[in-house]
Motif scaffolding. Sequence first.
Motif, short mmCIF file in Angstrom:
data_model
loop_
_atom_site.label_atom_id
_atom_site.label_comp_id
_atom_site.label_asym_id
_atom_site.label_seq_id
_atom_site.Cartn_x
_atom_site.Cartn_y
_atom_site.Cartn_z
N PHE A 1 48.01 54.20 41.25
CA PHE A 1 48.65 55.46 41.64
C PHE A 1 49.51 55.98 40.50
N SER A 2 49.12 55.69 39.26
CA SER A 2 49.99 55.93 38.11
C SER A 2 50.35 57.40 37.91
N SER A 3 49.53 58.33 38.43
CA SER A 3 49.89 59.74 38.29
C SER A 3 51.00 60.13 39.26
N GLN A 4 51.29 59.24 40.24
CA GLN A 4 52.32 59.54 41.23
C GLN A 4 53.51 58.58 41.15
N ALA A 5 53.22 57.30 40.87
CA ALA A 5 54.28 56.29 40.83
C ALA A 5 53.80 55.13 39.98
N ALA A 6 54.73 54.25 39.64
CA ALA A 6 54.40 53.08 38.82
C ALA A 6 53.81 51.99 39.71
N LEU A 7 52.62 52.27 40.25
CA LEU A 7 51.94 51.33 41.13
C LEU A 7 50.51 51.13 40.63
N ARG A 8 50.23 49.92 40.16
CA ARG A 8 48.89 49.60 39.68
C ARG A 8 48.64 48.12 39.92
N LYS A 9 47.48 47.78 40.44
CA LYS A 9 47.13 46.39 40.70
C LYS A 9 45.64 46.22 40.43
N THR A 10 45.33 45.45 39.41
CA THR A 10 43.94 45.14 39.08
C THR A 10 43.75 43.63 38.99
N LYS A 11 44.59 42.90 39.70
CA LYS A 11 44.53 41.43 39.72
C LYS A 11 44.16 40.97 41.12
N ILE A 12 43.26 40.00 41.20
CA ILE A 12 42.87 39.41 42.47
C ILE A 12 43.33 37.95 42.46
N GLU A 13 44.17 37.60 43.42
CA GLU A 13 44.71 36.24 43.50
C GLU A 13 44.05 35.49 44.65
N PHE A 14 43.86 34.19 44.48
CA PHE A 14 43.22 33.37 45.51
C PHE A 14 43.61 31.91 45.28
N LYS A 15 43.29 31.07 46.25
CA LYS A 15 43.59 29.65 46.11
C LYS A 15 42.81 29.07 44.94
N PRO A 16 43.40 28.07 44.23
CA PRO A 16 42.69 27.50 43.08
C PRO A 16 41.25 27.12 43.43
N SER A 17 40.32 27.58 42.61
CA SER A 17 38.90 27.40 42.88
C SER A 17 38.23 26.76 41.66
N SER A 18 37.36 25.80 41.94
CA SER A 18 36.62 25.13 40.87
C SER A 18 35.20 25.68 40.71
N TYR A 19 34.86 26.77 41.45
CA TYR A 19 33.55 27.39 41.30
C TYR A 19 33.39 27.95 39.89
N ARG A 20 32.15 27.94 39.42
CA ARG A 20 31.89 28.55 38.12
C ARG A 20 31.42 30.00 38.26
N PHE A 21 30.73 30.32 39.36
CA PHE A 21 30.17 31.65 39.55
C PHE A 21 31.02 32.45 40.54
N TYR A 22 31.21 33.75 40.26
CA TYR A 22 32.02 34.61 41.12
C TYR A 22 31.31 35.94 41.31
N ARG A 23 31.60 36.55 42.45
CA ARG A 23 31.03 37.85 42.77
C ARG A 23 32.10 38.70 43.45
N ILE A 24 32.25 39.94 42.98
CA ILE A 24 33.23 40.86 43.55
C ILE A 24 32.47 42.03 44.18
N ALA A 25 32.73 42.28 45.45
CA ALA A 25 32.17 43.45 46.15
C ALA A 25 33.28 44.48 46.30
N LEU A 26 33.10 45.64 45.68
CA LEU A 26 34.09 46.72 45.71
C LEU A 26 33.62 47.82 46.64
N THR A 27 34.53 48.31 47.49
CA THR A 27 34.19 49.38 48.43
C THR A 27 35.33 50.38 48.49
#
Length: 453
Positions: free
Chosen positions: A159-185
């Motif tokens: 929302f940087s054109s309106q306020a200092a709000l930006r989040k592009t980080k995804i946090e999760f419990k520690p994972s030992s997987y090697r492969f990841y998939r992100i579904a964006l909607t």
Amino acid sequence: MKVFPMLLLAGLLVLAPDPISAAAAPPAPKDFQYCADITGTMRTDSLYQVRLSEEILGKAGAGLEDLRLFGPSQQDIPSVVIESAPPSEEVETYPLEITGFSGDGSSAVVTMKLPEKYRPISELHLDIPESDFKKGATLFGSSDGKSWKVLTEAAIYDFSSQAALRKTKIEFKPSSYRFYRIALTDARPAREGGGPSIKLKYEGLDFSVGNGMKKEIRIRAVEGKTAAPKEMAPAYDEKAFAGPTTLIDKNGNTVIVLKAGLPLDRLYLDIANPYYHRMVTLFAGESGQEDSYQMVTRSAVYRFPLSTDRQEARNAIEFRTPKHAYYKILIENKNNPPLDVRRVTISWVRKNLYFVALAGGGGYSLCFGNPALVAPDYDLGHFITRSTVVHHTSEKRETALVRQNTEFVPRKPAEARAQRDKIILKVVVVFLVTAIGYWLYALMKKISRQNGS
């Protein structure tokens, strides 16, 4: 001319150290305002851990410099205070290789993998050049790139054109997987047909759900970051202030004053309002008077809808400051009505006292409350440290109720004694300069008479 030697001798006697102060006896329990017995029995040469309670932290010095442990015979027992925050492992960052992408304009799926050698990760950082967007994100993990497991559901936004709000980080419990998939909607509409469920605009901010901010974004790179194991995470103690008294200052800001007398590592505001975005300034002081406060930090708290079934909120302010008697919270309301603050909680990293019992049995007491003392320097502090304490086995003990010591007689703090000594020194210097001047005058006068005769 025996006057000068006598004056010099008098000056040296005044400047000589006070024999009582120089040979002061080590502190005893009677030299402290408060004491608390250590419960249970001890075994000689065993290591023990005692959690320092809220009451002890509140009554002891800000730096715990006046904290002393006494044994059964009232002997001083070496001890060391260590925070319950084991040193974390060094954070490592890994670039993820993007191996697949698919999308239809309103949704996208990105597949990626870690390098062959890696440690478990708990964060994904997305490099997105665009601004003013809002997306739901579902993260999957897989060990073979075929069978996928949901790790978390989150959101990324800007929302940087309106306020200092930006989040592009995804946090999760520690994972030992090697492969990841992100579904964006995009944010889901409220009902069939696509109309918005919430039309939320105020102070120039537009958090409407269902319309706007639907745009394609580019993910130029993804980085994974490691996190400390759960057992390495700090342990916190806290104190809650329910239903705090709120005042409105002349500028329309909400002011909350907390009489705490505790250190602070995190401030949490429990706010009932469904949405808000306010700047909060934290002040600290010792007397509670307006001119005694100093600014500690300034940050934003907010809550707003990201979709019809998801909200984004930040009500905690992380900042480390030592113990202060008072904290003042100033919430900038601007043109908005005051927030409904139901509870304020201050948290601090738990502090534990460690000691090796020099005698078996009971009779150990922890004493504190003497501003004249300085922090001791025990050998134990060189062997039991934040880094090494995890490698030692210790037994836990608790403190009984804090009791006030009726035999305590206040002594002047070291700073007051130093100021007194400085004044005495100035007086002595002036006295000696005057005496030397008089002696020189008398000497010259005598020489003049002798030359004249």
